[in-house]
Design an enzyme around this catalytic site. Structure first.
Site, PDB file in Angstrom:
ATOM      1  N   GLY A 165     -35.823  74.080  19.954  1.00 48.81           N
ATOM      2  CA  GLY A 165     -34.732  74.820  20.886  1.00 48.81           C
ATOM      3  C   GLY A 165     -33.646  75.209  20.264  1.00 48.81           C
TER       4      GLY A 165
ATOM      5  CE  LYS B  58     -40.961  71.618  11.952  1.00 55.07           C
ATOM      6  NZ  LYS B  58     -41.143  71.491  13.280  1.00 55.07           N
TER       7      LYS B  58
END
Ligand code: ADP
Ligand code: ASP
Ligand code: MG
Length: 815
Positions: A799, A685
């Site tokens: 999520g 990332k």
């Protein structure tokens, strides 16, 4: 007096002829009419096909003729009462005997000239008009059959004869002056040369017959009755959204038909236009539908919303280009070029010439290409020898698409819109022509792109209502299934508010795949697995490419290394890519760059916002900063929702292994949680963020201070949980060390001075990173503009639901 023309489908069989009869009844009750009919649907094609067979000594022509004869005999039987049938049955038989004799001649001689072709083709209209005339007489109408072939005089350019208008008009006027019946019925398409040989007016020519008669007698109206409710905004066979055009000018109708709107034969407009006669196109099978009015009255208001009236298309086009330095400034080159094509009777459909005069490009029908090539190379042989021009270049497999409308005049930006939407869909334009009337912009494209181009243009200019978006989804796991739910739930809102309709046009997981060009209906989605075919990334990609649908987005919602391998191929077809899969953006820098450049060069998008911070606007924020001229100097971040969840929940009450298992259960981890725990995922990332900030970083340049014992990385995921338990003391001491200093544990990522590192840190209560709960992420940007106070993005960073909504947002952005 009105002229009514009924096309092939309208007179295809007795059922259809009953519709025709009703229309004739209604119209002839009001005024005298002339009725022109085509041959029964498909008959002209079959007559010609059979003749071609006979000319190569293939006797299958006999069975075609037999079927044609039966078809006409059946029509007589269905239209006339038994008592009146016999003379008409003999009539049909007699003419089929004559026809057979002609074909026998062709068969024996092995030769099919234009003259013979016209003779046999004219039988279709001759028979249909006679049989329908008999029916109308039997039904008591005051009806007379007129042989239009005797009246319409042409040259002897067989199969596409040129009409001697003055003589023809005189003949028609004279005939209709003498014969005053309420209904005159006549064959379309047919004519005669000076020597009374049969000629025809070109395929589709019955419209022209009707128009010539209308013009000759200054009819009140010409009605063309066909099988669609008027001239439509596009070929209804190519787009289901085509709508009838209510009113259109002669010139617009001419442009549309010239470039392929088959509903009207192009030469038929001229005769009625010169006499200002209204032309109506109506549907035989829906006579009350308004149809299209083609007229000279149409005032074109500068303010009308509608820029274009229609888009038309033409297939089987070849493009020929003559170029060379010897063409510059030499008068007469184009004249010579056209002369030699004219000599070969080759119709030039479109012309473009650059202002440099260095080359001239023409579009012609593909069937003429060899004759054109030979004629031009012969005519320019000297220039070719002297290298003043190169031998003519010919390209096949092309089509023309034309956007037509009077309102395009003096409007800026129409071509920009046209080329923009085609470009965004990867449609390569081979040539462009715009007449100085500005009524028409025509482009030449590959035949393979025709359906897509017509739909893209139709959507852009005629369906301001809704844009159809085709989604190809890969992955139906946690995030994928949430995304699909969101798409179904949100689609109505998108249609109503953003005027887009998302169609799930393809769906694949590792086992099955399916395609549905119009979108998988929600009810069917629930059991799509039952009728999917076996999945294959290769086949899925090839199928997307071959379907070639507009506004396509490929969505990778997997973590598979196989799928990113097809991104480049798809981008090259201008298919947008939205990926939550991080593999491509964190792969080798060159590969990352190639994908970004490919997207740019092919006018499409490669978006991967959810690669960092799930649905948080992290990458979008960097992009906005950079685009507006800012420079990112440092990034500090907590980028792993999983690790944040784990260290927030690991307080000694549960084992480390239990907390990791809980994170996995709640759907926060990568499918393999070791990617999170090892810091690899965080490293990917920060790598992506640094790259998006403009730094050409490679993965192995990132310093990763792992807290995970080496042994935990061995084996499979089950072993991994056992290993975690074995090392519980190691994790306890990590926690204790932080607590001793009054700090907490956070796995952080940092990018500063062109270097990146990730690792576990002890975070003091005063730090920006301290108050970060649950699975939240935080990204702190220091930039030239945000130098005193950083720009902070913070919120749930993992999520399935938020990731799916981030992917969703990327999809909407990409189109
Ligand atoms: P007819 O036999 O009545 O002369 P045609 O087959 O020659 O009919 O022309 C009608 C057909 O033209 C329609 O069925 C339709 O498929 C086709 N077509 C192509 N472009 C258009 C258009 N822009 N509007 C209407 N029809 C079109
Ligand atoms: N029958 C002719 C053709 O098929 C003419 C027409 O239908 O207009 O081309
Ligand atoms: Mg027609």
């Amino acid at each position: 007096m009105k002229i009514l023309k009924f096309g092939g489908t309208s007179v295809a069989n007795s059922q259809n002829i009953f519709w025709v009869e009703n229309i004739i009844k209604k119209e002839s009750a009001k005024h005298k009419i002339v009725v022109i009919v085509s041959a029964l649907h498909g008959v002209t094609d079959k007559l010609i096909k059979a003749a071609e067979y006979a000319s190569v000594k293939d006797d299958s022509y006999l069975s075609i003729l037999k079927k044609l004869e039966d078809q006409h005999l059946l029509l007589v039987k269905e239209l006339l009462p038994i008592l009146e049938q016999s003379s008409w049955l003999s009539f049909v038989k007699k003419h089929f005997n004559d026809i057979e004799d002609l074909y026998h001649g062709i068969f024996v001689l092995g030769e099919l000239t234009g003259r013979i072709k016209d003779k046999i083709a004219s039988y279709g209209e001759f028979l249909s008009s006679n049989i329908i005339s008999a029916r109308l007489q039997y039904k008591g109408f005051d009806c007379l059959w007129m042989n239009s072939a005797d009246l319409i005089k042409t040259d002897d350019n067989f199969t596409n004869a040129k009409v001697n208008t003055d003589l023809t008009e005189k003949n028609i006027r004279e005939y209709l002056r003498v014969h005053q019946n309420q209904i005159i019925i006549a064959p379309g398409f047919v004519a005669q040369d000076e020597n009374n040989n049969a000629t025809t007016l070109g395929r589709g020519g019955s419209d022209y017959t009707a128009s010539l008669i209308a013009a000759a007698i200054h009819a009140d109206e010409l009605q063309i009755w066909t099988d669609v409710s008027g001239m439509m905004t596009a070929d209804p066979r190519l787009t289901a959204h085509a709508k009838p055009i209510f009113e259109i000018s002669y010139h617009e109708a001419m442009e549309l038909s010239h470039f392929g709107a088959k509903v009207l034969y192009p030469p038929s407009i001229q005769p009625v236009m010169t006499k200002n006669i209204d032309l109506k196109i109506k549907n035989t099978f829906d006579p009350d539908a308004p149809g299209t009015l083609v007229s000279h009255h149409l005032e074109v208001s500068e303010n009308t919303q509608q820029i274009a009236v229609g888009v038309s298309n033409m297939s089987h086009i070849a493009l020929l280009t003559l170029e060379g330095s010897g063409m510059i400034g030499i008068p007469g080159i184009s004249a010579r070029l056209f002369q030699c094509l004219n000599h070969e009777k080759i119709n030039v459909i479109l012309i473009t010439q650059g202002s440099s005069e260095h080359s001239i490009t023409l579009a012609i029908n593909e069937k003429d290409r060899i004759a054109a090539e030979n004629a031009i190379n012969f005519s320019f042989a000297d220039d070719i020898n002297l290298k003043r021009v190169s031998p003519v270049k010919i390209e096949n497999g092309l089509s023309i698409v034309a956007l037509v409308g009077e309102n395009m005049k003096n409007r800026s930006g129409v071509s920009a819109r046209m080329f923009g939407c085609l470009g965004n869909n990867g449609i390569n334009i081979r040539a462009i022509a715009q007449g100085s009337s500005e009524r028409n912009i025509s482009i030449v494209i590959s035949e393979n792109d025709i359906r897509k181009a017509v739909n893209v243009l139709h959507e852009e200019f005629f369906e301001s209502e809704i844009k159809q978006v085709h989604l190809y989804l890969c992955g139906t796991g946690n995030v994928g299934s949430k995304l699909i739910r969101q798409i179904y739930d949100q689609n109505q809102y998108l249609r109503e508010n953003l005027l887009i309709n998302l169609r799930i046009a393809g769906l694949s997981n590792s086992r099955k795949m399916i395609f549905a060009d119009k979108g998988i209906p929600e009810e069917e989605y629930h059991h799509w697995n039952e009728y999917g075919q076996e999945a294959s990334v290769h086949d899925f990609t090839e199928e997307i490419i071959s379907r070639n649908l507009r506004n396509s987005v490929f969505v990778d919602i997997t973590a598979s290394p196989e799928i990113p391998k097809v991104y480049e191929k798809l981008l090259k077809r201008s298919i947008n890519i939205v990926a939550c899969n991080k593999i491509a953006a964190s792969s080798d820098f060159e590969q990352y760059k190639t994908l970004k450049n490919t997207a740019r060069n092919h006018n499409c998008n490669f978006y991967f916002e959810t690669n960092v911070g799930a649905g948080l606007p992290v990458i979008g924020t960097i992009n906005d900063l950079i685009k507006s001229g800012d420079k990112v100097t440092a990034i500090e971040a907590v980028l792993s929702g999983t690790l944040n969840f784990v260290f927030n929940n690991y307080d000694g009450s549960k084992t480390f292994s239990e907390v990791v298992a809980q994170a996995q259960q709640e759907g926060y981890t990568e499918p393999d949680p070791r990617l999170d725990l090892s810091g690899t995922d965080v490293a990917r990332k920060i790598l992506i963020l640094a790259r998006e900030a403009g730094y050409p970083l490679q993965f192995d340049e990132i310093e990763n201070i792992s807290f995970l014992p080496e042994a935990c990385m061995q084996g499979n995921v089950e072993n991994f949980y056992e290993k975690l338990s074995e090392y519980e003391n190691h994790f306890k001491s990590l926690l204790a060390n932080a607590q001793k200093e009054g700090k907490i544990l956070k796995y952080t990522a940092e990018f500063k001075n062109g270097k990146a590192k990730v690792g576990l840190q002890h975070i003091a209560p005063g730090s920006d990173l301290f108050h970060l709960y649950g699975k939240d992420n935080i990204v702190i940007f220091n930039t030239l503009r945000y130098s005193e106070q950083p720009l902070v993005v913070k919120g749930a960073g993992a999520g399935a639901e938020v990731t799916a909504s981030g992917v969703f947002a990327d999809i909407i952005r990409s189109i």
